[in-house]
Design a protein around this motif. Sequence first.
Motif, PDB file in Angstrom:
ATOM      1  N   HIS A  78      35.244  51.200  52.028  1.00 40.77           N
ATOM      2  CA  HIS A  78      35.936  51.487  50.782  1.00 40.77           C
ATOM      3  C   HIS A  78      36.681  50.274  50.224  1.00 40.77           C
ATOM      4  O   HIS A  78      36.943  50.207  49.021  1.00 40.77           O
ATOM      5  CB  HIS A  78      36.936  52.633  50.984  1.00 40.77           C
ATOM      6  N   ARG A  79      37.016  49.329  51.101  1.00 39.63           N
ATOM      7  CA  ARG A  79      37.940  48.273  50.676  1.00 39.63           C
ATOM      8  C   ARG A  79      37.370  46.862  50.737  1.00 39.63           C
ATOM      9  O   ARG A  79      37.876  45.970  50.065  1.00 39.63           O
ATOM     10  CB  ARG A  79      39.206  48.319  51.550  1.00 39.63           C
ATOM     11  N   PHE A 123      34.774  54.742  63.815  1.00 38.18           N
ATOM     12  CA  PHE A 123      34.000  55.093  62.633  1.00 38.18           C
ATOM     13  C   PHE A 123      34.889  55.369  61.427  1.00 38.18           C
ATOM     14  O   PHE A 123      34.473  55.141  60.282  1.00 38.18           O
ATOM     15  CB  PHE A 123      33.075  56.274  62.925  1.00 38.18           C
ATOM     16  N   CYS A 124      36.109  55.818  61.661  1.00 33.33           N
ATOM     17  CA  CYS A 124      37.048  55.939  60.541  1.00 33.33           C
ATOM     18  C   CYS A 124      37.439  54.550  60.031  1.00 33.33           C
ATOM     19  O   CYS A 124      37.584  54.337  58.826  1.00 33.33           O
ATOM     20  CB  CYS A 124      38.291  56.717  60.961  1.00 33.33           C
ATOM     21  N   ASP A 125      37.608  53.598  60.954  1.00 31.74           N
ATOM     22  CA  ASP A 125      37.888  52.223  60.547  1.00 31.74           C
ATOM     23  C   ASP A 125      36.720  51.645  59.752  1.00 31.74           C
ATOM     24  O   ASP A 125      36.916  50.919  58.768  1.00 31.74           O
ATOM     25  CB  ASP A 125      38.161  51.345  61.774  1.00 31.74           C
ATOM     26  N   LEU A 126      35.495  51.956  60.172  1.00 30.52           N
ATOM     27  CA  LEU A 126      34.313  51.501  59.439  1.00 30.52           C
ATOM     28  C   LEU A 126      34.305  52.095  58.033  1.00 30.52           C
ATOM     29  O   LEU A 126      34.046  51.386  57.041  1.00 30.52           O
ATOM     30  CB  LEU A 126      33.042  51.893  60.191  1.00 30.52           C
ATOM     31  N   SER A 127      34.578  53.383  57.922  1.00 29.47           N
ATOM     32  CA  SER A 127      34.589  54.034  56.611  1.00 29.47           C
ATOM     33  C   SER A 127      35.651  53.424  55.705  1.00 29.47           C
ATOM     34  O   SER A 127      35.418  53.184  54.512  1.00 29.47           O
ATOM     35  CB  SER A 127      34.850  55.542  56.779  1.00 29.47           C
ATOM     36  N   GLN A 128      36.803  53.162  56.269  1.00 22.03           N
ATOM     37  CA  GLN A 128      37.876  52.544  55.489  1.00 22.03           C
ATOM     38  C   GLN A 128      37.475  51.157  54.999  1.00 22.03           C
ATOM     39  O   GLN A 128      37.726  50.788  53.849  1.00 22.03           O
ATOM     40  CB  GLN A 128      39.146  52.465  56.335  1.00 22.03           C
ATOM     41  N   LYS A 129      36.820  50.399  55.866  1.00 22.52           N
ATOM     42  CA  LYS A 129      36.387  49.056  55.491  1.00 22.52           C
ATOM     43  C   LYS A 129      35.328  49.114  54.380  1.00 22.52           C
ATOM     44  O   LYS A 129      35.300  48.255  53.490  1.00 22.52           O
ATOM     45  CB  LYS A 129      35.849  48.328  56.719  1.00 22.52           C
ATOM     46  N   SER A 151      36.179  63.533  58.621  1.00 13.04           N
ATOM     47  CA  SER A 151      37.463  63.906  59.205  1.00 13.04           C
ATOM     48  C   SER A 151      38.374  62.693  59.392  1.00 13.04           C
ATOM     49  O   SER A 151      39.057  62.581  60.383  1.00 13.04           O
ATOM     50  CB  SER A 151      37.241  64.593  60.558  1.00 13.04           C
ATOM     51  N   CYS A 152      38.365  61.785  58.433  1.00 12.58           N
ATOM     52  CA  CYS A 152      39.194  60.578  58.507  1.00 12.58           C
ATOM     53  C   CYS A 152      40.320  60.637  57.487  1.00 12.58           C
ATOM     54  O   CYS A 152      40.567  59.682  56.746  1.00 12.58           O
ATOM     55  CB  CYS A 152      38.336  59.343  58.288  1.00 12.58           C
ATOM     56  N   GLY A 153      40.977  61.757  57.404  1.00 15.59           N
ATOM     57  CA  GLY A 153      42.076  61.911  56.470  1.00 15.59           C
ATOM     58  C   GLY A 153      41.563  61.897  55.037  1.00 15.59           C
ATOM     59  O   GLY A 153      40.636  62.622  54.666  1.00 15.59           O
ATOM     60  N   SER A 154      42.171  61.029  54.214  1.00 12.09           N
ATOM     61  CA  SER A 154      41.785  60.951  52.809  1.00 12.09           C
ATOM     62  C   SER A 154      40.511  60.150  52.605  1.00 12.09           C
ATOM     63  O   SER A 154      39.956  60.122  51.502  1.00 12.09           O
ATOM     64  CB  SER A 154      42.924  60.324  51.995  1.00 12.09           C
ATOM     65  N   ILE A 155      40.039  59.486  53.659  1.00 13.53           N
ATOM     66  CA  ILE A 155      38.825  58.675  53.561  1.00 13.53           C
ATOM     67  C   ILE A 155      37.612  59.558  53.840  1.00 13.53           C
ATOM     68  O   ILE A 155      37.507  60.170  54.900  1.00 13.53           O
ATOM     69  CB  ILE A 155      38.858  57.509  54.564  1.00 13.53           C
ATOM     70  N   ARG A 156      36.711  59.617  52.888  1.00 16.09           N
ATOM     71  CA  ARG A 156      35.543  60.480  53.025  1.00 16.09           C
ATOM     72  C   ARG A 156      34.366  59.692  53.571  1.00 16.09           C
ATOM     73  O   ARG A 156      34.075  58.580  53.132  1.00 16.09           O
ATOM     74  CB  ARG A 156      35.186  61.084  51.662  1.00 16.09           C
ATOM     75  N   CYS A 157      33.693  60.269  54.545  1.00 13.85           N
ATOM     76  CA  CYS A 157      32.515  59.615  55.102  1.00 13.85           C
ATOM     77  C   CYS A 157      31.546  60.663  55.630  1.00 13.85           C
ATOM     78  O   CYS A 157      31.937  61.787  55.946  1.00 13.85           O
ATOM     79  CB  CYS A 157      32.893  58.637  56.221  1.00 13.85           C
ATOM     80  N   ILE A 212      35.894  51.785  40.379  1.00  8.85           N
ATOM     81  CA  ILE A 212      36.748  52.925  40.739  1.00  8.85           C
ATOM     82  C   ILE A 212      35.916  54.036  41.366  1.00  8.85           C
ATOM     83  O   ILE A 212      36.293  54.627  42.388  1.00  8.85           O
ATOM     84  CB  ILE A 212      37.505  53.432  39.500  1.00  8.85           C
ATOM     85  N   LEU A 213      34.769  54.324  40.764  1.00 13.18           N
ATOM     86  CA  LEU A 213      33.906  55.362  41.334  1.00 13.18           C
ATOM     87  C   LEU A 213      33.421  54.981  42.727  1.00 13.18           C
ATOM     88  O   LEU A 213      33.359  55.821  43.637  1.00 13.18           O
ATOM     89  CB  LEU A 213      32.709  55.605  40.408  1.00 13.18           C
ATOM     90  N   GLN A 214      33.078  53.704  42.884  1.00 16.09           N
ATOM     91  CA  GLN A 214      32.574  53.229  44.169  1.00 16.09           C
ATOM     92  C   GLN A 214      33.625  53.381  45.255  1.00 16.09           C
ATOM     93  O   GLN A 214      33.323  53.739  46.399  1.00 16.09           O
ATOM     94  CB  GLN A 214      32.158  51.758  44.037  1.00 16.09           C
ATOM     95  N   SER A 215      34.891  53.116  44.920  1.00 16.19           N
ATOM     96  CA  SER A 215      35.951  53.160  45.918  1.00 16.19           C
ATOM     97  C   SER A 215      36.363  54.583  46.265  1.00 16.19           C
ATOM     98  O   SER A 215      36.909  54.825  47.340  1.00 16.19           O
ATOM     99  CB  SER A 215      37.167  52.373  45.419  1.00 16.19           C
ATOM    100  N   LYS A 216      36.104  55.539  45.345  1.00 12.52           N
ATOM    101  CA  LYS A 216      36.555  56.909  45.580  1.00 12.52           C
ATOM    102  C   LYS A 216      35.488  57.809  46.193  1.00 12.52           C
ATOM    103  O   LYS A 216      35.813  58.789  46.860  1.00 12.52           O
ATOM    104  CB  LYS A 216      37.041  57.525  44.260  1.00 12.52           C
TER     105      LYS A 216
END
Length: 395
Positions: free
Chosen positions: A365-366, A357-363, A74-80, A47-51
């Motif tokens: 996380h998931r 880069f937002c897609d990379l950050s999302q990936k 600046s990728c919405g709720s995804i932090r990077c 959970i910590l890793q994903s958040k």
Amino acid sequence: MWLLLLMILPEHIRNRRSVKVAAFLVVVGTLVFWWYNFPFQKVHDYILQSKRGKSILLWNSNENERFFRQHSGSCGSIRCEIISNRSERPIESYDAIVVIFGDDFSPVDPMELAEFQSESNNTNQKFVFYTRKSPQSLASYHNVSEFTGVFNWTMTYRRDSDIPLLYGRIAPEELSFLSPEDVLRHIERARKTFRPRPKSRISKLNKVSPIVAWMASDCNTTSQRELYVKELKNYIEVDVYGECGNLTCDGPQCYDILLRNYKFYLSFENSLCPDYVTDTFFTMMDRDVVPVVYGGADYTRYAPTHSYIDARQFKPEELATYLKILDANDTLYGEYFWWKDHYRVTSSEENMWHNSFCDLSQKLHRDFESKSYQDLISYWGDYNQCVPFDPKWIF
């Protein structure tokens, strides 16, 4: 264990409650088994890793990463967070390391990269192969066979990349799907309502000016686009800007010139490779000029039907004839703009960087799958799916 407990219970209780008790004990037993095999600490760590925010290092850099750094987080709720200075923190601390391949970035030392990777104790760290170049163009700068097994993910213009790096996007204004019948109806409406912007067709010498333009700086390409243009000029005038012609323009004024003076623009790619559709196409789609495309991609996957002209469907003489027909008939020409009220184009370099880069950050996380490209040469080397030039397309 729970069956033994049932056996020692009184008979009347067993009869009434045996099913409920058995179910309860099964649940308890399952939880105990899960506790010993999947400790809660692992769940907590997951959970910590994903958040937590993800950190991305640009392995080799130039002034272009100013945009990356400005848009960190600046990728919405995804932090990077994007870093370009290797010495800023321990390299093992980054979630991903993006290695950029191209002539305008620092050279990549395969030995240095492999040495670091073998010494890193961060098994979750992802190495990302990043390039905007086609395999044929990249071959003159890098030998990708030297990077066997180094990269976990790819970030390129190809649609099958782990993180697609698209030069542009053309998306419907609404989520509703346009059926073929809807498209035909909109084309028919465009025939009746569209009026092209007036062009400055008369030159100072009272001569009708060309309706076709092309801007290019690379005049010796694997796609041999320059040969197509050379043959095309035998049948219709083409104004050529840049290193491959005798006309010049700089900056935003180039687009003003196109809108003011031309009806068609040659969006010709320097390589004939799958999915290789660059800004030379998307930039023109965002303007009231009809792009004439020449490339190796399936353009129906990138743009609405009847919004561009595919040069590879014509010999140069045939294309010249067709462009002249459209030039003489505003109704037919207007059909190519039917989609303007129903789609939107995003083609800026900022959008490309931001989306990828937002897609990379999302990936990050998931996606926790472990993999690497053991045979990068087949993905991006001599055995790629790029198409060689065929003289039959022209002569």
